[in-house]
Design an enzyme around this catalytic site. Structure first.
Site, PDB file in Angstrom:
ATOM      1  N   GLY A   1     -47.771 -48.925 -29.116  1.00 37.30           N
ATOM      2  CA  GLY A   1     -46.500 -48.440 -28.601  1.00 37.30           C
ATOM      3  C   GLY A   1     -46.558 -47.383 -27.525  1.00 37.30           C
TER       4      GLY A   1
ATOM      5  N   GLU B   1     -48.142 -40.194 -28.624  1.00 33.90           N
ATOM      6  CA  GLU B   1     -47.473 -41.140 -29.519  1.00 33.90           C
ATOM      7  C   GLU B   1     -46.141 -41.562 -28.912  1.00 33.90           C
ATOM      8  OE1 GLU B   1     -47.439 -43.468 -31.526  1.00 33.90           O
ATOM      9  OE2 GLU B   1     -47.717 -42.619 -33.518  1.00 33.90           O
ATOM     10  N   ASP B   2     -45.719 -42.789 -29.194  1.00 30.39           N
ATOM     11  CA  ASP B   2     -44.436 -43.262 -28.677  1.00 30.39           C
ATOM     12  C   ASP B   2     -43.268 -42.657 -29.444  1.00 30.39           C
ATOM     13  OD1 ASP B   2     -44.996 -44.735 -30.981  1.00 30.39           O
ATOM     14  OD2 ASP B   2     -44.408 -46.658 -30.137  1.00 30.39           O
TER      15      ASP B   2
ATOM     16  N   ASP C   1     -41.166 -40.815 -36.535  1.00 29.47           N
ATOM     17  CA  ASP C   1     -39.984 -40.813 -37.397  1.00 29.47           C
ATOM     18  C   ASP C   1     -40.335 -40.121 -38.703  1.00 29.47           C
ATOM     19  OD1 ASP C   1     -41.354 -43.114 -38.491  1.00 29.47           O
ATOM     20  OD2 ASP C   1     -40.116 -44.409 -37.268  1.00 29.47           O
TER      21      ASP C   1
ATOM     22  N   LYS D   1     -37.591 -38.391 -34.309  1.00 24.22           N
ATOM     23  CA  LYS D   1     -36.439 -38.533 -35.198  1.00 24.22           C
ATOM     24  C   LYS D   1     -36.456 -37.382 -36.209  1.00 24.22           C
ATOM     25  CE  LYS D   1     -36.061 -43.590 -35.123  1.00 24.22           C
ATOM     26  NZ  LYS D   1     -36.014 -44.800 -35.979  1.00 24.22           N
TER      27      LYS D   1
ATOM     28  N   PHE E   1     -33.053 -47.989 -35.291  1.00 27.51           N
ATOM     29  CA  PHE E   1     -34.258 -48.750 -34.973  1.00 27.51           C
ATOM     30  C   PHE E   1     -34.150 -49.127 -33.504  1.00 27.51           C
ATOM     31  CE2 PHE E   1     -36.889 -52.478 -34.450  1.00 27.51           C
ATOM     32  CZ  PHE E   1     -38.055 -52.062 -35.057  1.00 27.51           C
ATOM     33  N   ILE E   2     -35.203 -48.840 -32.740  1.00 25.56           N
ATOM     34  CA  ILE E   2     -35.155 -49.034 -31.289  1.00 25.56           C
ATOM     35  C   ILE E   2     -36.326 -49.862 -30.795  1.00 25.56           C
ATOM     36  CG2 ILE E   2     -33.817 -46.946 -30.840  1.00 25.56           C
ATOM     37  CD1 ILE E   2     -36.408 -45.507 -30.220  1.00 25.56           C
TER      38      ILE E   2
ATOM     39  N   ARG F   1     -41.594 -54.752 -26.145  1.00 23.95           N
ATOM     40  CA  ARG F   1     -42.310 -53.614 -25.560  1.00 23.95           C
ATOM     41  C   ARG F   1     -42.129 -53.538 -24.047  1.00 23.95           C
ATOM     42  NH1 ARG F   1     -45.752 -51.543 -29.449  1.00 23.95           N
ATOM     43  NH2 ARG F   1     -46.596 -53.011 -30.962  1.00 23.95           N
TER      44      ARG F   1
END
Length: 179
Positions: free
Chosen positions: A48, A103-104, A107, A135, A156-157, A169
Site C-alpha cells: 500500500g 506506511e499508507d 487504523d 484513523k 474503508f477507503i 491501488r
C-alpha cells in the site's frame, strides 16, 4: 472524481490527489527537518505505501537509504489481527540505525505494533513512523505516530496505493466505500 466500482463494492470520492500530495510534501519537509545530519533508513511497507513513498521521496532532500518490508494483516475489508511477515529485513540492516517506517494507513495500529517490536528486537537506534493516513478513532495502541499526512474517519477507503482485495491501488485519488 465519480463513483467507481471495484469488484462487488462501490466507492465515492473522498480525498483529491492534490490534497494528498500537498500533505505528503509537508510531511517530507518535517522529516527532512527532524532527520537533518542523521543517516535514516526508510522502511517502506508494501504493497500500500508505494505511491506515498514515491511522492515522499521526490521531496526528501536529506541523504537516505530505502528498503521494503511487507506484512499481511487484511482480508477483504477487515483486519485479521494476525501479522504475517511476507518480506522482512535482516537484523544487520537495522542494528544501530535511525528507522523511518513509511506506511499508507494506520487504523488499529496492530501491524505497526508488530513491526515496531521486530525493529526493537533487531536493535534499531530509533523508530519513527510516517503515515499518509491515520484513523485516530480506530487506533488501539499508545506508541507515537511521528508524521501524519491526514487524519480520517473509520471509513474503508481505496486508491493512491490502498486496495480492496488488491484492486483499486492505481486510483489517483482516495475513495470511500458506499454503504
Amino acid at each position: 472524481m465519480n463513483i467507481v466500482k471495484i469488484l462487488d463494492k462501490e466507492f465515492a470520492p473522498y480525498i483529491s490527489q492534490e490534497e494528498i500530495e500537498c500533505e505528503i510534501h509537508r510531511v517530507a519537509k518535517e522529516i527532512d527537518r527532524d532527520m537533518a545530519g542523521r543517516d535514516p533508513l526508510f522502511l517502506v511497507m508494501l504493497n500500500g505505501a508505494f505511491m506515498f513513498a514515491c511522492e515522499l521521496f521526490k521531496t526528501i532532500e536529506n541523504p537516505c537509504e530505502m528498503l521494503f518490508v511487507k506484512y499481511k494483516t487484511y482480508a477483504g475489508t477487515q483486519s485479521t489481527y494476525n501479522a504475517n511477515v511476507i518480506i522482512g529485513v535482516e537484523a544487520e540492516d537495522i542494528k544501530g540505525r535511525d528507522i523511518v517506517v513509511v506506511e499508507d494507513i494506520i487504523d488499529s495500529g496492530f501491524t505497526m505494533s508488530q513491526l515496531r517490536k521486530d525493529l526493537e528486537a533487531a536493535g534499531a537506534a530509533s523508530i519513527h513512523i510516517a503515515t499518509m493516513l491515520f484513523k485516530p478513532k480506530a487506533f488501539k495502541f499508545n506508541y507515537k505516530v511521528d508524521y501524519i499526512g491526514l487524519n480520517i474517519g473509520n471509513e474503508f477507503i481505496v486508491g493512491y496505493g490502498l486496495d480492496y482485495n488488491e484492486y483499486g491501488r492505481n486510483l489517483r485519488e482516495i475513495y470511500k466505500i458506499v454503504e
